[in-house]
Scaffold this motif. Structure first.
Motif, mmCIF file in Angstrom:
data_model
loop_
_atom_site.group_PDB
_atom_site.id
_atom_site.type_symbol
_atom_site.label_atom_id
_atom_site.label_comp_id
_atom_site.label_asym_id
_atom_site.label_seq_id
_atom_site.Cartn_x
_atom_site.Cartn_y
_atom_site.Cartn_z
ATOM 1 N N ASN A 188 0.812 -1.198 0.000
ATOM 2 C CA ASN A 188 0.000 0.000 0.000
ATOM 3 C C ASN A 188 0.855 1.262 0.000
ATOM 4 N N GLY A 189 2.011 1.174 0.687
ATOM 5 C CA GLY A 189 2.865 2.357 0.752
ATOM 6 C C GLY A 189 3.355 2.796 -0.614
ATOM 7 N N LEU A 190 3.919 1.870 -1.381
ATOM 8 C CA LEU A 190 4.428 2.218 -2.708
ATOM 9 C C LEU A 190 3.293 2.617 -3.649
ATOM 10 N N SER A 191 2.149 1.973 -3.532
ATOM 11 C CA SER A 191 1.005 2.353 -4.370
ATOM 12 C C SER A 191 0.567 3.772 -4.054
ATOM 13 N N GLY A 192 0.544 4.119 -2.764
ATOM 14 C CA GLY A 192 0.188 5.485 -2.395
ATOM 15 C C GLY A 192 1.197 6.499 -2.899
ATOM 16 N N LEU A 193 2.490 6.140 -2.840
ATOM 17 C CA LEU A 193 3.520 7.049 -3.362
ATOM 18 C C LEU A 193 3.349 7.259 -4.857
ATOM 19 N N ALA A 194 3.037 6.188 -5.575
ATOM 20 C CA ALA A 194 2.832 6.325 -7.018
ATOM 21 C C ALA A 194 1.692 7.288 -7.318
ATOM 22 N N GLU A 195 0.616 7.234 -6.547
ATOM 23 C CA GLU A 195 -0.499 8.161 -6.747
ATOM 24 C C GLU A 195 -0.065 9.604 -6.481
ATOM 25 N N ARG A 196 0.691 9.804 -5.420
ATOM 26 C CA ARG A 196 1.137 11.160 -5.105
ATOM 27 C C ARG A 196 2.035 11.721 -6.206
ATOM 28 N N LEU A 197 2.937 10.900 -6.726
ATOM 29 C CA LEU A 197 3.851 11.382 -7.753
ATOM 30 C C LEU A 197 3.145 11.619 -9.072
ATOM 31 N N ARG A 198 2.151 10.798 -9.399
ATOM 32 C CA ARG A 198 1.394 11.021 -10.631
ATOM 33 C C ARG A 198 0.695 12.372 -10.614
ATOM 34 N N ALA A 199 0.296 12.813 -9.428
ATOM 35 C CA ALA A 199 -0.400 14.095 -9.317
ATOM 36 C C ALA A 199 0.494 15.273 -9.693
ATOM 37 N N VAL A 200 1.812 15.104 -9.632
ATOM 38 C CA VAL A 200 2.739 16.181 -10.003
ATOM 39 C C VAL A 200 3.544 15.813 -11.246
ATOM 40 N N GLY A 201 3.071 14.834 -11.993
ATOM 41 C CA GLY A 201 3.751 14.449 -13.218
ATOM 42 C C GLY A 201 4.993 13.622 -13.002
ATOM 43 N N GLY A 202 5.065 12.911 -11.896
ATOM 44 C CA GLY A 202 6.255 12.113 -11.610
ATOM 45 C C GLY A 202 5.940 10.635 -11.558
ATOM 46 N N ARG A 203 6.923 9.851 -11.166
ATOM 47 C CA ARG A 203 6.766 8.408 -11.064
ATOM 48 C C ARG A 203 7.673 7.867 -9.972
ATOM 49 N N VAL A 204 7.392 6.627 -9.558
ATOM 50 C CA VAL A 204 8.162 5.956 -8.519
ATOM 51 C C VAL A 204 8.704 4.656 -9.074
ATOM 52 N N GLU A 205 9.980 4.388 -8.804
ATOM 53 C CA GLU A 205 10.614 3.131 -9.186
ATOM 54 C C GLU A 205 11.204 2.492 -7.944
ATOM 55 N N ALA A 206 11.064 1.182 -7.825
ATOM 56 C CA ALA A 206 11.602 0.469 -6.674
ATOM 57 C C ALA A 206 12.104 -0.887 -7.129
ATOM 58 N N GLY A 207 13.265 -1.264 -6.621
ATOM 59 C CA GLY A 207 13.796 -2.563 -6.978
ATOM 60 C C GLY A 207 15.196 -2.776 -6.435
#
Length: 375
Positions: A342-361
């Motif tokens: 849920n944490g990473l999914s929530g971060l992805a939503e927050r970043l999409r709102a400002v035109g960004g993205r999240v990568e993890a691995g």
């Protein structure tokens, strides 16, 4: 009303599922609709017009009952049955007109106005308009072709008798559609608020509870080993402070007034990592980060550090920060990012709102990386 709005070819009207009070509203609607039938029926049944015969007296109740069914239950029927229902009403109107006054009475607009109203209520709007044009043209041709003088009073009444039912019912449909859209917007807004609250509480409590757990465990180990009591007390004081801060953050989150600070998160990350026995390598400041990215980056930093403490078994955590990107790296044995929580999914939503993205691995040389950036 339909996937393309009132004027869409596939815009078959449909009611929302039954809600509390819908039955009483339906009864009131039937009563009101029944009143609309009084005028055309009186025009046919009034004594000055000669009164009806037995056949007409049998057809008219069927016509009125069919129209009420069309207006009340019709929107719940599939398209083919709606077409059949309106076609039956049209046939009954033709029969009633022929029984009342012969072919000339086919040009009388009263009965066919109710057929058009039902069509505008049940059919796609374009269909209803075309049907109205067709019926109006046919009625005018009937009056024109009937032997004898043209009845201009009937001819003049065709236009309003065709336009008014279709226009009024389409307007009612539009009002109903707007009401349904408002309900859908309210439902979506409530769902979005629930998602925001769940996401924010996860971000707030996840980090705070993790830090509290780490500091409480550290104080316990110090006391059990007979170590420095003052250090243990200092950790417990931090736990007390963090608990109060978490309580305040939860209250602000619920009210929607919480705005995290990237600088404060950096300071909190340093303290949390040290308490967990992980060496922190953090940037000295976050002043160069644009204001619109500071808040989402603060959430990324909090979530990333929390995951390092809880899951990485790392000894070192490095935070790298650029103008439009942030990275959280650790030297742990690595974690599986195939199923983000849920944490990473929530971060992805927050970043999409400002035109960004999240990568993890995992990193090729070992360890794990969480990166947030704006392209």
């Amino acid at each position: 009303m339909g996937e393309q709005g009132v004027w869409g070819r596939s815009a078959w009207p449909a009611w929302n599922p039954a809600r509390p009070g819908a039955r009483s509203a339906r009864v009131r609607g039937v009563v009101v609709l029944s009143l609309f039938l009084l005028w055309p029926l009186w025009e046919i049944l009034r004594p000055e017009a000669g009164g009806p015969d037995a056949a007409l007296g049998a057809v008219l109740p069927l016509y009125g009952a069919g129209w009420l069914v069309a207006m009340t239950a019709g929107p719940r029927l599939p398209p083919r049955r709606r077409i059949l229902l309106v076609g039956t009403l049209f046939a009954l109107a033709v029969v009633a007109a022929l029984l009342r006054g012969g072919p000339l009475y086919l040009g009388h607009a009263g009965l066919f106005s109710f057929v058009l109203a039902a069509a505008a209520w049940l059919f796609p709007a374009l269909w209803a308009v075309l049907l109205g044009l067709g019926i109006g043209t046919a009625q005018a041709l009937v009056q024109w072709a009937t032997p004898g003088p043209i009845h201009w009073n009937l001819m003049g009444g065709l236009f309003p008798a065709v336009v008014i039912p279709v226009a009024v019912v389409l307007l009612i449909r539009l009002v109903v559609q707007l009401g349904q859209a408002r309900e859908e917007i309210a439902a979506l807004a409530a769902a979005a608020e629930r998602d925001r609250l769940a996401r924010d509480l996860h971000d707030v409590l996840g980090h705070s509870l993790t830090t509290i757990t780490v500091k409480t465990g550290l104080a316990r180990r110090v006391l059990e080993s007979g170590g420095d009591v003052e250090r243990a007390l200092a950790e417990l004081r931090d736990v007390e402070r963090l608990s109060r801060e978490a309580h305040g953050e939860v209250r602000l989150t619920v009210s929607g007034r919480r705005r995290p600070s990237l600088a404060a998160e950096l300071a909190g990350a340093r303290a949390a990592l040290r308490a967990a026995g992980i060496s922190p390598i953090l940037p000295p400041s976050a002043d160069h980060v644009p204001a619109e990215l500071a808040e989402p980056f603060a959430y990324v930093l909090r979530e990333g550090v929390t995951n390092v403490i809880r899951h990485s078994d790392a000894t070192r955590c490095e935070v790298r920060l650029g103008g439009d990107w942030l990275e959280v790296r650790d030297d742990g044995p690595g974690r599986d990012a195939a199923k983000p929580g849920n944490g990473l999914s929530g971060l992805a939503e927050r970043l999409r709102a400002v035109g960004g993205r999240v990568e993890a691995g995992p990193l090729p040389a070992g360890g794990f990386r969480l990166r947030a950036s704006r392209a």
